[in-house]
Design a protein around this motif. Structure first.
Motif, PDB file in Angstrom:
ATOM      1  N   UNK B 114      15.033   3.633  -8.558  1.00  0.00           N
ATOM      2  CA  UNK B 114      13.973   2.884  -7.862  1.00  0.00           C
ATOM      3  C   UNK B 114      14.304   2.727  -6.377  1.00  0.00           C
ATOM      4  N   UNK B 115      15.599   2.515  -6.073  1.00  0.00           N
ATOM      5  CA  UNK B 115      16.001   2.418  -4.663  1.00  0.00           C
ATOM      6  C   UNK B 115      15.754   3.750  -3.946  1.00  0.00           C
ATOM      7  N   UNK B 116      15.951   4.843  -4.677  1.00  0.00           N
ATOM      8  CA  UNK B 116      15.706   6.184  -4.138  1.00  0.00           C
ATOM      9  C   UNK B 116      14.225   6.333  -3.756  1.00  0.00           C
ATOM     10  N   UNK B 117      13.356   5.814  -4.648  1.00  0.00           N
ATOM     11  CA  UNK B 117      11.915   5.888  -4.372  1.00  0.00           C
ATOM     12  C   UNK B 117      11.540   4.969  -3.210  1.00  0.00           C
ATOM     13  N   UNK B 118      12.065   3.732  -3.238  1.00  0.00           N
ATOM     14  CA  UNK B 118      11.743   2.769  -2.174  1.00  0.00           C
ATOM     15  C   UNK B 118      12.175   3.301  -0.812  1.00  0.00           C
ATOM     16  N   UNK B 119      13.327   3.958  -0.796  1.00  0.00           N
ATOM     17  CA  UNK B 119      13.835   4.495   0.465  1.00  0.00           C
ATOM     18  C   UNK B 119      12.853   5.507   1.056  1.00  0.00           C
ATOM     19  N   UNK B 120      12.315   6.351   0.195  1.00  0.00           N
ATOM     20  CA  UNK B 120      11.335   7.338   0.661  1.00  0.00           C
ATOM     21  C   UNK B 120      10.094   6.664   1.211  1.00  0.00           C
ATOM     22  N   UNK B 121       9.658   5.605   0.520  1.00  0.00           N
ATOM     23  CA  UNK B 121       8.442   4.911   0.966  1.00  0.00           C
ATOM     24  C   UNK B 121       8.710   4.212   2.300  1.00  0.00           C
ATOM     25  N   UNK B 122       9.901   3.634   2.456  1.00  0.00           N
ATOM     26  CA  UNK B 122      10.220   2.979   3.729  1.00  0.00           C
ATOM     27  C   UNK B 122      10.287   3.983   4.878  1.00  0.00           C
ATOM     28  N   UNK B 123      10.686   5.202   4.594  1.00  0.00           N
ATOM     29  CA  UNK B 123      10.674   6.235   5.641  1.00  0.00           C
ATOM     30  C   UNK B 123       9.245   6.507   6.098  1.00  0.00           C
ATOM     31  N   UNK B 124       8.296   6.300   5.186  1.00  0.00           N
ATOM     32  CA  UNK B 124       6.885   6.484   5.560  1.00  0.00           C
ATOM     33  C   UNK B 124       6.355   5.356   6.418  1.00  0.00           C
ATOM     34  N   UNK B 125       7.073   4.231   6.418  1.00  0.00           N
ATOM     35  CA  UNK B 125       6.595   3.058   7.172  1.00  0.00           C
ATOM     36  C   UNK B 125       7.141   3.037   8.614  1.00  0.00           C
ATOM     37  N   UNK B 126       7.970   4.021   8.974  1.00  0.00           N
ATOM     38  CA  UNK B 126       8.590   3.997  10.309  1.00  0.00           C
ATOM     39  C   UNK B 126       7.551   4.282  11.389  1.00  0.00           C
ATOM     40  N   UNK B 127       6.830   5.355  11.198  1.00  0.00           N
ATOM     41  CA  UNK B 127       5.786   5.699  12.179  1.00  0.00           C
ATOM     42  C   UNK B 127       4.481   5.933  11.430  1.00  0.00           C
TER      43      UNK B 127
END
Lengths: 259, 412
Positions: B114-127
């Motif tokens: 789940x942390x692996x998935x959340x990390x990807x989603x947070x990368x989408x929130x950068x820009x």
């Protein structure tokens, strides 16, 4: 004058990895390389390719320094890696196989079960090829066919022997992880049994068997694993049976010691 | 009088260095392409530039990607910084896979996944540009409801952050305290520390710390995550994954396959070796074909032990393999007893390493059994070196009177 190799890897007398006698012979020789989890044999394969193509083996034998152009042809069949993997790794051995006409890579890894094998009837087509008699052939992890199709160990063996007969030297590279000596079964559908049967029959047709395994005493910082060279059922007076230990560092340096 | 650096060329128009002309000593008046018959420069660089795929360049510019510490290959974070560390690359190199095996009835593997998935989603929130996409195989969209949110720190840290935020706002008092330092020396010192900070912040968005008690807000949407259902044909699953990868070119694709071969997800016909081994082999092929793809999967060792042939084949086909081995009851009790005064030190199990992407394939022996332990806390999933805890005697008797006096002196 021949010099005695000092703590270097030597398979045949006098001080050679793949001897000229084998390459120039009219016979077809077969050798088996087995490895297990944690001690994969890619470093050895790279050196064997280097030795086949140009006669040197910089990382494993410091005495083999004389380059021979067009020594022999190499055909590499892989079921678990693509060509890029070998292009990258062989650069360390000073070989750019992209520009080497004597190196042929047959990719049975990329989309193997999507495009190349749709039914079991497609399997014989994989081994339907013509090879130059002065070829060193490598077949990497063909046992994947035993696990994923209904192919029997005998059928796979006959496919491989049909290729092996065409060329001077064949190396079969296989993983031994599935062989569990304590729980052997005679079920022909059991994956472990299929591999065991396949390897045993290969050993009975080979000139040399190389086995890589981790240290029995556990992991050590200065030793990666051990390598044993033993005779197969085809007699050879030149084969040097020996056990080595070796160490590979993260930057790819290799050191071999006699055991 | 103005000063000029020695290396700077005086006069002449400055030629912007390109990938082609790598010679820094080249004088501006010497035009490299001046036609000298029979002396044509070999433009190897140009050829290489043409060959280099554009997609690869973009991936390395992705804020969720950094070079591996060991091999310099583009690597992305697993979302668990300690796992990134024990994988030695500081993450999972792109184009590779990781299998998490877990024994016992616990499901710590799902925390990592789940942390692996959340990390990807947070990368989408950068820009505004989306940097990654997640593909989940075999589960429904409800799976993403429980993705962990970002860790905002303890209550004290949160208060400090609020104060710092207020101080950073432009106001007369803040300007006076920050910028009106007269001594130039302070400025120089500040420059040094800024440089250091800059080095640390080169990959500031690379990974985050997740709070397991918080939900990811805002949650993932269709642009972030796709779900693929299992079917009897592995070819159709692979082609679906391929089409999603093609739709999201230039993004890091995080493929997640939780609970591999779990009977609650996988129907009996998918357990056959003729299905599952070609499927995993095809996934490996896909990973090599698309260098933007990374895969994490988990399997329960209680259902399929490591002696099982299929698990051994999986271990051969995956690039990295890690085993989570929770402690048995006896061990747990011993640890709880040893750390009864420090509950934050209590570990829950061992992390065994079987294979590390790329390095194991080079022939390195990287099998580590019983060398690392994990603890799953609210703050994060921690992995640290394992040592058998020593049961201390009464701690109170060890504290001497002298020690107490020393503390007082320091306070004074």
């Amino acid at each position: 004058m021949t010099s005695n190799p000092n703590q270097d890897l030597t398979f045949f007398k006098p001080n050679s990895i793949i001897s000229d006698d084998i390459i120039n012979s009219n016979n077809a020789y077969l050798s088996v390389i087995t490895n297990t989890q944690g001690v994969l044999s890619n470093w050895l394969i790279n050196s064997l390719i280097e030795n086949s193509l140009q006669g040197t083996a910089n990382l494993i034998n410091r005495d083999l320094t004389k380059k021979q152009l067009n020594r022999t042809k190499v055909t590499y069949i892989s079921f678990t890696n693509n060509k890029e993997f070998y292009v990258k790794n062989l650069k360390r051995n000073g070989i750019d196989v992209n520009f080497n006409q004597n190196f042929e890579f047959i990719d049975y890894f990329t989309n193997l079960f999507i495009n190349k094998i749709k039914t079991d009837e497609d399997i014989p087509k994989l081994f339907d090829m013509k090879l130059d008699p002065k070829t060193v052939l490598f077949v990497e992890n063909p046992e994947i066919l035993l696990y994923s199709t209904n192919l029997s160990s005998n059928r796979l063996l006959s496919h491989i022997l049909s290729l092996s007969k065409q060329c001077a030297q064949t190396f079969i590279i296989a993983s031994k992880d599935l062989i569990d000596m304590e729980n052997t079964t005679n079920d022909p559908q059991d994956l472990g049994f299929k591999l065991h049967d396949f390897l045993t029959k290969l050993y009975h047709r080979s000139i040399m068997n190389i086995n890589l395994q981790p240290l029995k005493t556990g992991r050590a910082k200065d030793i990666t694993g051990s390598l044993t060279v033993s005779k197969g059922s085809i007699p050879s007076n030149d084969l040097i049976e020996k056990e080595y230990v070796y160490n590979i560092t993260k930057d790819g340096n290799l050191k071999i010691y006699y055991r | 009088m103005s000063f000029r650096k020695r290396s700077e060329i005086i006069g002449g128009t400055r030629i912007q260095p390109t990938a082609v002309d790598r010679n820094p000593r080249q004088l501006p008046l010497r035009i490299p392409n001046a036609a000298v018959p029979g002396r044509q420069p070999i433009n190897i660089g140009v050829r290489k530039q043409e060959i280099a795929p554009i997609a690869k360049q973009d991936i390395s510019n992705n804020p969720g990607v950094r070079p591996s510490l060991v091999t310099s290959q583009p690597t992305t974070s697993t979302g668990t910084s300690d796992l990134d560390k024990i994988l030695l690359h500081q993450g999972l190199p792109l184009g590779t896979s990781l299998l998490i095996e877990e024994s016992g009835t616990t499901d710590f593997a799902s925390v990592i996944i789940r942390a692996f998935a959340s990390q990807g989603i947070l990368h989408n929130r950068i820009t505004e540009n989306l940097q990654s996409h997640i593909i989940v195989l075999g589960l429904s969209s409800t799976w993403s409801n429980d993705l962990p949110g970002i860790y905002k720190g303890s209550s004290k840290e949160q208060k400090k952050a609020k104060i710092a935020e207020q101080e950073s706002k432009v106001s007369v008092s803040n300007l006076a305290s920050n910028d009106l330092k007269i001594a130039w020396r302070y400025g120089l010192n500040q420059k040094k520390s800024e440089e250091q900070n800059q080095e640390n912040s080169t990959y500031e968005h690379y990974n985050n710390q997740f709070d397991l008690t918080q939900k990811l807000t805002p949650g993932p949407n269709k642009a972030d995550i796709s779900y693929i259902q299992l079917s009897n044909s592995y070819q159709s699953i692979i082609s679906q994954i391929k089409s999603i990868i093609k739709q999201h070119s230039n993004k890091v694709i995080r493929l997640i396959i939780p609970n591999l071969l779990n009977p609650s997800i996988y129907p009996p016909q998918l357990h056959s070796a003729n299905f599952i081994i070609p499927f995993i082999h095809s996934l490996r092929s896909l990973l090599r074909e698309y260098s933007s793809l990374v895969l994490i999967s988990s399997i329960s060792l209680d259902l399929y032990s490591r002696d099982n042939d299929v698990v051994k084949i999986f271990e051969n086909l995956f690039d990295g393999v890690v085993i989570l081995q929770p402690f048995d009851q006896e061990m747990s009790q011993l640890i709880e007893k040893a750390y009864r005064n420090e509950p934050s030190k209590i570990q829950q199990g061992l992390v065994n390493i079987v294979k590390i992407p790329i390095l194991s394939e080079k022939g390195l022996m990287l099998v580590h059994y019983g060398e690392y332990a994990f603890k799953n806390g609210r703050k994060r999933f921690e992995i640290e070196e394992w040592g058998i805890p020593v049961e201390d005697g009464d701690k109170d008797t060890n504290t001497t009177q002298e020690g107490g006096q020393t503390t007082k002196n320091i306070d004074f």
